[in-house]
Design a protein around this motif. Structure first.
Motif, short mmCIF file in Angstrom:
data_model
loop_
_atom_site.label_atom_id
_atom_site.label_comp_id
_atom_site.label_asym_id
_atom_site.label_seq_id
_atom_site.Cartn_x
_atom_site.Cartn_y
_atom_site.Cartn_z
N ALA A 49 37.65 132.97 -21.64
CA ALA A 49 36.20 132.99 -21.48
C ALA A 49 35.56 131.73 -22.04
CB ALA A 49 35.63 134.23 -22.18
N GLY A 50 36.11 131.18 -23.13
CA GLY A 50 35.51 130.02 -23.75
C GLY A 50 36.16 128.71 -23.36
N GLY A 51 37.09 128.71 -22.45
CA GLY A 51 37.78 127.49 -22.08
C GLY A 51 39.20 127.80 -21.66
N CYS A 52 40.03 126.78 -21.65
CA CYS A 52 41.41 126.97 -21.21
C CYS A 52 42.25 127.55 -22.33
CB CYS A 52 42.00 125.63 -20.77
SG CYS A 52 41.26 125.02 -19.27
N SER A 53 43.16 128.40 -21.97
CA SER A 53 44.12 128.91 -22.92
C SER A 53 45.50 128.68 -22.32
CB SER A 53 43.88 130.39 -23.21
OG SER A 53 44.14 131.15 -22.06
N ILE A 54 46.52 129.10 -23.04
CA ILE A 54 47.87 128.95 -22.52
C ILE A 54 48.52 130.32 -22.46
CG2 ILE A 54 48.14 126.58 -23.34
CD1 ILE A 54 49.72 127.67 -25.67
N PRO A 55 49.48 130.48 -21.57
CA PRO A 55 50.17 131.77 -21.48
C PRO A 55 50.89 132.10 -22.78
CG PRO A 55 50.74 130.36 -19.63
CD PRO A 55 49.96 129.53 -20.59
N ALA B 69 45.93 122.46 -37.02
CA ALA B 69 45.64 123.04 -35.71
C ALA B 69 45.79 121.94 -34.66
CB ALA B 69 44.23 123.60 -35.68
N PHE B 70 46.53 122.25 -33.60
CA PHE B 70 46.75 121.31 -32.50
C PHE B 70 45.92 121.76 -31.31
CE2 PHE B 70 50.52 121.10 -35.14
CZ PHE B 70 50.66 119.73 -35.33
N PRO B 71 45.11 120.89 -30.72
CA PRO B 71 44.24 121.30 -29.62
C PRO B 71 45.00 121.57 -28.34
CG PRO B 71 44.12 118.92 -29.93
CD PRO B 71 44.97 119.47 -31.05
N VAL B 72 44.38 122.39 -27.48
CA VAL B 72 44.87 122.64 -26.13
C VAL B 72 43.79 122.10 -25.20
CG1 VAL B 72 45.55 124.36 -24.45
CG2 VAL B 72 46.15 124.67 -26.86
N VAL B 73 44.11 121.03 -24.47
CA VAL B 73 43.14 120.37 -23.60
C VAL B 73 43.51 120.62 -22.15
CG1 VAL B 73 42.09 118.17 -22.98
CG2 VAL B 73 42.75 118.60 -25.35
N ASP B 74 42.62 121.25 -21.41
CA ASP B 74 42.86 121.58 -20.00
C ASP B 74 44.16 122.35 -19.82
OD1 ASP B 74 40.49 120.36 -19.18
OD2 ASP B 74 41.45 118.43 -18.93
N GLY B 75 44.46 123.24 -20.75
CA GLY B 75 45.66 124.06 -20.66
C GLY B 75 46.93 123.38 -21.12
N ILE B 76 46.82 122.16 -21.62
CA ILE B 76 47.99 121.40 -22.05
C ILE B 76 47.97 121.25 -23.57
CG2 ILE B 76 49.23 119.20 -21.89
CD1 ILE B 76 47.84 118.87 -19.13
N PRO B 77 48.99 121.79 -24.27
CA PRO B 77 49.04 121.64 -25.73
C PRO B 77 49.26 120.18 -26.13
CG PRO B 77 50.57 123.31 -24.96
CD PRO B 77 50.08 122.60 -23.76
N CYS B 78 48.43 119.69 -27.05
CA CYS B 78 48.55 118.33 -27.57
C CYS B 78 49.27 118.41 -28.92
CB CYS B 78 47.18 117.69 -27.73
SG CYS B 78 46.28 117.56 -26.19
N SER C 236 39.39 129.24 -31.65
CA SER C 236 39.27 127.78 -31.61
C SER C 236 39.97 127.17 -30.41
CB SER C 236 39.85 127.17 -32.89
OG SER C 236 41.23 127.43 -32.98
N GLY C 237 40.80 127.97 -29.71
CA GLY C 237 41.53 127.44 -28.56
C GLY C 237 42.58 126.43 -28.96
N ALA C 238 43.17 126.63 -30.13
CA ALA C 238 44.15 125.68 -30.64
C ALA C 238 45.43 126.41 -31.04
CB ALA C 238 43.59 124.95 -31.85
N LEU C 239 46.51 125.65 -31.12
CA LEU C 239 47.78 126.16 -31.64
C LEU C 239 47.83 125.82 -33.12
CD1 LEU C 239 50.05 125.08 -28.70
CD2 LEU C 239 49.60 127.43 -29.40
#
Length: 88
Positions: free
Chosen positions: A14-20, A53-62, A42-45
């Motif tokens: 709902a707040g942005g991209c997540s990952i499976p 915390a590592f961001p997830v940008v457009d569904g791609i973990p950074c 936060s949408g982060a790993l």
């Protein structure tokens, strides 16, 4: 390659991209090599061991160490149910 990108981008929350969750379950911290926890708020790993915390940008973990952000003591800590992080 296209299928993987579609899989990652197709699970937007709902707040942005997540990952499976199946992907989050196999990812490890690049610093500690311990499992990461996905924080939906936060949408982060998050690496609870290191406190980063590592961001997830457009569904791609950074997962590049310089992209990680240090956590405050009270920020993004797991509550009474920890998902994916085990001590030891």
């Amino acid at each position: 390659m296209r299928r993987t990108a579609a899989l990652l981008s197709g699970h937007g929350g709902a707040g942005g991209c997540s990952i499976p969750s199946s992907l989050a379950d196999v990812l490890v911290c690049p610093l500690s090599k311990k499992p990461l926890r996905y924080c939906e708020a936060s949408g982060a790993l998050v690496s609870d061991i290191v406190g980063v915390a590592f961001p997830v940008v457009d569904g791609i973990p950074c997962l590049v160490p310089k992209d990680g952000k240090l956590l405050d003591d009270h920020q993004d800590k797991p509550g009474d149910s920890s998902t994916g992080v085990s001590s030891g």
